[in-house]
Design an enzyme around this catalytic site. Structure first.
Site, PDB file in Angstrom:
ATOM      1  N   HIS A 172      -7.228  -3.198   7.664  1.00 35.86           N
ATOM      2  CA  HIS A 172      -7.421  -2.559   5.905  1.00 35.86           C
ATOM      3  C   HIS A 172      -9.427  -1.796   5.993  1.00 35.86           C
ATOM      4  O   HIS A 172      -9.447  -1.014   5.355  1.00 35.86           O
ATOM      5  CB  HIS A 172      -7.594  -3.753   4.867  1.00 35.86           C
ATOM      6  CG  HIS A 172      -6.056  -3.532   5.060  1.00 35.86           C
ATOM      7  ND1 HIS A 172      -5.182  -3.175   4.230  1.00 35.86           N
ATOM      8  CD2 HIS A 172      -4.929  -4.251   5.704  1.00 35.86           C
ATOM      9  CE1 HIS A 172      -3.683  -3.976   3.671  1.00 35.86           C
ATOM     10  NE2 HIS A 172      -4.166  -4.498   4.865  1.00 35.86           N
ATOM     11  N   ASP A 180     -15.736   2.957   3.640  1.00 33.30           N
ATOM     12  CA  ASP A 180     -14.421   2.313   2.938  1.00 33.30           C
ATOM     13  C   ASP A 180     -13.241   2.566   4.360  1.00 33.30           C
ATOM     14  O   ASP A 180     -13.549   3.819   5.164  1.00 33.30           O
ATOM     15  CB  ASP A 180     -14.030   2.969   1.715  1.00 33.30           C
ATOM     16  CG  ASP A 180     -13.858   1.821   0.831  1.00 33.30           C
ATOM     17  OD1 ASP A 180     -13.207   0.943   1.019  1.00 33.30           O
ATOM     18  OD2 ASP A 180     -13.955   1.879  -0.082  1.00 33.30           O
TER      19      ASP A 180
HETATM   20  P1  ADQ Z   1     -10.541  -2.921  -1.389  1.00 28.39           P
HETATM   21  O1  ADQ Z   1     -11.708  -2.778  -1.213  1.00 28.39           O
HETATM   22  O2  ADQ Z   1     -10.018  -3.596  -2.359  1.00 28.39           O
HETATM   23  O3  ADQ Z   1      -9.264  -2.535  -0.227  1.00 28.39           O
HETATM   24  P2  ADQ Z   1      -9.703  -0.003  -2.682  1.00 28.39           P
HETATM   25  O4  ADQ Z   1      -8.483   0.625  -1.621  1.00 28.39           O
HETATM   26  O5  ADQ Z   1      -9.934   0.819  -3.122  1.00 28.39           O
HETATM   27  O6  ADQ Z   1     -10.274  -1.402  -2.012  1.00 28.39           O
HETATM   28  O7  ADQ Z   1      -8.528  -0.833  -4.187  1.00 28.39           O
HETATM   29  C1  ADQ Z   1      -7.483  -1.467  -4.183  1.00 28.39           C
HETATM   30  C2  ADQ Z   1      -7.034  -2.005  -4.526  1.00 28.39           C
HETATM   31  O8  ADQ Z   1      -7.177  -2.259  -6.026  1.00 28.39           O
HETATM   32  C3  ADQ Z   1      -6.444  -0.078  -5.359  1.00 28.39           C
HETATM   33  O9  ADQ Z   1      -5.148  -0.593  -6.176  1.00 28.39           O
HETATM   34  C4  ADQ Z   1      -7.692  -0.809  -7.085  1.00 28.39           C
HETATM   35  O10 ADQ Z   1      -6.797  -0.185  -7.765  1.00 28.39           O
HETATM   36  C5  ADQ Z   1      -7.785  -2.244  -7.305  1.00 28.39           C
HETATM   37  N1  ADQ Z   1      -9.098  -1.732  -7.781  1.00 28.39           N
HETATM   38  C6  ADQ Z   1      -9.913  -1.949  -7.123  1.00 28.39           C
HETATM   39  N2  ADQ Z   1     -10.786  -1.891  -8.165  1.00 28.39           N
HETATM   40  C7  ADQ Z   1     -10.488  -2.676  -9.535  1.00 28.39           C
HETATM   41  C8  ADQ Z   1     -10.438  -3.214 -10.209  1.00 28.39           C
HETATM   42  N3  ADQ Z   1     -12.062  -2.766 -10.809  1.00 28.39           N
HETATM   43  N4  ADQ Z   1      -9.870  -3.900 -11.267  1.00 28.39           N
HETATM   44  C9  ADQ Z   1      -8.116  -3.756 -11.251  1.00 28.39           C
HETATM   45  N5  ADQ Z   1      -8.463  -3.587 -10.145  1.00 28.39           N
HETATM   46  C10 ADQ Z   1      -8.886  -2.649  -8.921  1.00 28.39           C
HETATM   47  C11 ADQ Z   1      -9.188  -2.836   1.407  1.00 28.39           C
HETATM   48  C12 ADQ Z   1     -10.317  -1.594   1.827  1.00 28.39           C
HETATM   49  C13 ADQ Z   1      -9.993  -0.319   1.285  1.00 28.39           C
HETATM   50  C14 ADQ Z   1      -8.696  -0.086   1.424  1.00 28.39           C
HETATM   51  C15 ADQ Z   1      -7.851  -0.844   1.262  1.00 28.39           C
HETATM   52  C16 ADQ Z   1      -6.188  -0.568   1.290  1.00 28.39           C
HETATM   53  O11 ADQ Z   1     -11.880  -2.187   1.501  1.00 28.39           O
HETATM   54  O12 ADQ Z   1     -10.550   0.814   2.346  1.00 28.39           O
HETATM   55  O13 ADQ Z   1      -8.677   0.987   0.950  1.00 28.39           O
HETATM   56  O14 ADQ Z   1      -8.264  -2.280   1.002  1.00 28.39           O
HETATM   57  O15 ADQ Z   1      -5.905  -1.215   2.750  1.00 28.39           O
END
Ligand code: ADQ
Length: 479
Positions: free
Chosen positions: A158, A366
């Protein structure tokens, strides 16, 4: 149809009050329900050593079986907090300055992967297909293969996969990549991640990459592909316009008193570029007197991994920056930055996105960044907000309607914010149409189905009577 087994570091069970949260869980559950499958991983609990070794807790919910295990304190410290989050996470996000290597933690990482594999084995059936997720479990297939498991095993990363010059700063890099080659299929978020993996195979491992992309190294054969993770845009659009959220959104709008709104939502993590983002907002205020008092910036970032030292530091730094900038530009009835250090209901976040003028998503690195995609999906097509997006998010190569910025260029980000805030309605609509088309093309269902189609097509590992621990490639995989 073969049963699908999903393996991830954390397994969050749906409860009656709280259904499966997050698009990813919903997407994977869809595939599990179809195949009558199983989701295996850590429960999130820290338990005594004897309980950790006592076998998984098996529970059934809505046609899906969940098998979870606890971790002992030592396992948690070495495998999760240590090697996974103090070494792999920073290095894979190009922050070698924050990475810390400890041999004992690496031994713990390998040990927990073996332990988890041993706990899964009694639950496996011969034609199950296993899909493993993320950096905590890079050597999971290797542990299964060492125990003689021949099922098809795929892996999806991821987060970014770093270029060899960065990866080789991890002392046991060769051991890790060799273990990764025990998978049948490796999935990456972007072409640059896949290219980085292939570069390592050719330049560091002395292996080769065939024209069809199959890599051969360490006597093993592994396929690799790009599978762009997405969301279900229609579901997000429905969440964003829920009537239940109308009242809080109206309250927010009243509080803004006609000011424009820039929104950011992240986990509180140094890879998300939050300090640079705060500085860019400050520069916007400096650049243009008319923006002072005219625009508010809401940053939602609940703490994560708060027992890891670097995460405590980033939290303190941001609190300082928010206070400093507000001290400079606030008036009696106006504070430019609203920094909310707590979680929000996901559906509420989507409504807030819809109510905002700009989505400001600027990670330093990211894998994909689903927040950027959710921001687009949440917009009202008749009056959409503008996405300002880092060129270092995987999503940047799809969302051509976004204003793409370099998160290290504070002036460039401030100019992009200014541009976004003054963009005409037809321009915003045209950009929104472009972004939305990409969201539909690379949706979560396509990501899941493409990966599984390729995994099911992998040849079954042949049994080698001379060394059962080393999987042998079938001839067709080399074709
Ligand atoms: P994350 O680093 O967690 O994921 P992201 O892809 O931006 O980052 O978010 C994943 C989920 O978490 C989204 O559904 C988002 O809405 C939710 N989220 C993020 N911040 C939040 C908050 N403050 N409150 C509530 N919900 C929140 C990892 C990798 C990413 C990759 C994903 C999926 O780091 O690059 O896109 O996995 O593969």
């Amino acid at each position: 149809m073969s049963r699908l087994i999903i393996v991830s570091n954390r397994v969050a069970l749906p409860t009656d009050n709280k259904p499966a949260s997050g698009g990813l869980a919903v997407g994977l559950l869809g595939a599990l329900e179809q195949s009558g499958g199983l989701w295996f991983g850590w429960s999130g609990d820290i338990v005594s050593g004897s309980r950790a070794a006592s076998g998984p807790l098996v529970q059934h919910r809505n046609g899906v079986t969940y098998a979870t295990v606890g971790l002992s304190r030592r396992d948690y410290d070495q495998y999760y907090k240590g090697f996974s989050n103090a070494m792999l996470w920073p290095t894979f996000h190009y922050r070698i300055d924050l990475a810390r290597f400890d041999r004992k933690e690496y031994a713990g990482y390998r040990r927990v992967n073996n332990l988890l594999a041993q706990q899964l084995i009694p639950l496996l059936e011969p034609d199950d297909v296993i899909w493993v997720h993320d950096y905590h479990l890079l050597p999971f297939a290797d542990a299964l293969r060492a125990a003689g498991i021949r099922n098809r095993i795929g892996f999806f990363l991821h987060i970014p996969f770093p270029a060899p010059q960065v990866l080789t700063t991890i002392p046991p890099h060769e051991d890790l990549v060799k273990a990764m080659c025990a998978y049948d299929l490796l999935g990456f978020q972007t072409h640059s991640d896949l290219t980085a993996f292939r570069d390592y195979i050719e330049r560091e491992a002395g292996g080769s990459v065939a024209p069809d992309g199959t890599a051969k190294a360490y006597g093993q054969v592994v396929r690799g592909g790009v599978y762009r993770i997405g969301i279900f845009p229609d579901d997000v659009a429905a969440q964003a316009s829920r009537p239940e959220n109308r009242k809080p959104v109206l309250e927010l709008k009243q509080g803004l008193a006609g000011r424009k709104l820039i929104m950011s939502v992240d986990r509180l993590d140094y890879s998300k570029g939050l300090v640079e983002r705060f500085r860019a907002f400050e520069r916007l205020m400096e650049m243009s007197q008319s923006r002072q008092g005219d625009v508010s910036f809401v940053q939602i970032a609940p703490p994560t991994r708060s027992d890891v030292h670097t995460y405590q530091q980033i939290r303190e730094r941001l609190e300082y920056e928010a206070g400093r900038i507000n001290g400079r530009f606030s008036s009696l009835n106006y504070a430019p930055i609203h920094y909310l250090n707590r979680g929000f209901d996901h559906r509420m976040l989507m409504s807030l996105f819809r109510a905002s003028d700009v989505g400001f998503v600027t990670p330093l690195r990211d894998g994909m960044n689903l927040v950027a995609k959710e921001y687009v999906a949440a917009q009202d097509p008749a009056d959409p907000g503008v996405l300002v997006l880092s060129c270092f998010a995987g999503a940047a190569s799809e969302l051509s309607g976004a204003l793409i910025v370099n998160p290290h260029d504070i002036d460039g980000m401030a100019e992009a914010l200014d541009h976004a805030l003054s963009m005409s309605l037809p321009q915003r609509q045209a950009r929104q149409r472009e972004n939305l088309a990409a969201l539909h093309r690379y949706n979560l269902g396509a990501w899941r189905d493409d990966f599984l189609t390729d995994l099911y097509a992998c040849p079954i590992v042949a049994v080698d009577a001379t060394d059962s621990a080393v999987p042998q490639a079938s001839a067709s995989a080399l074709a």
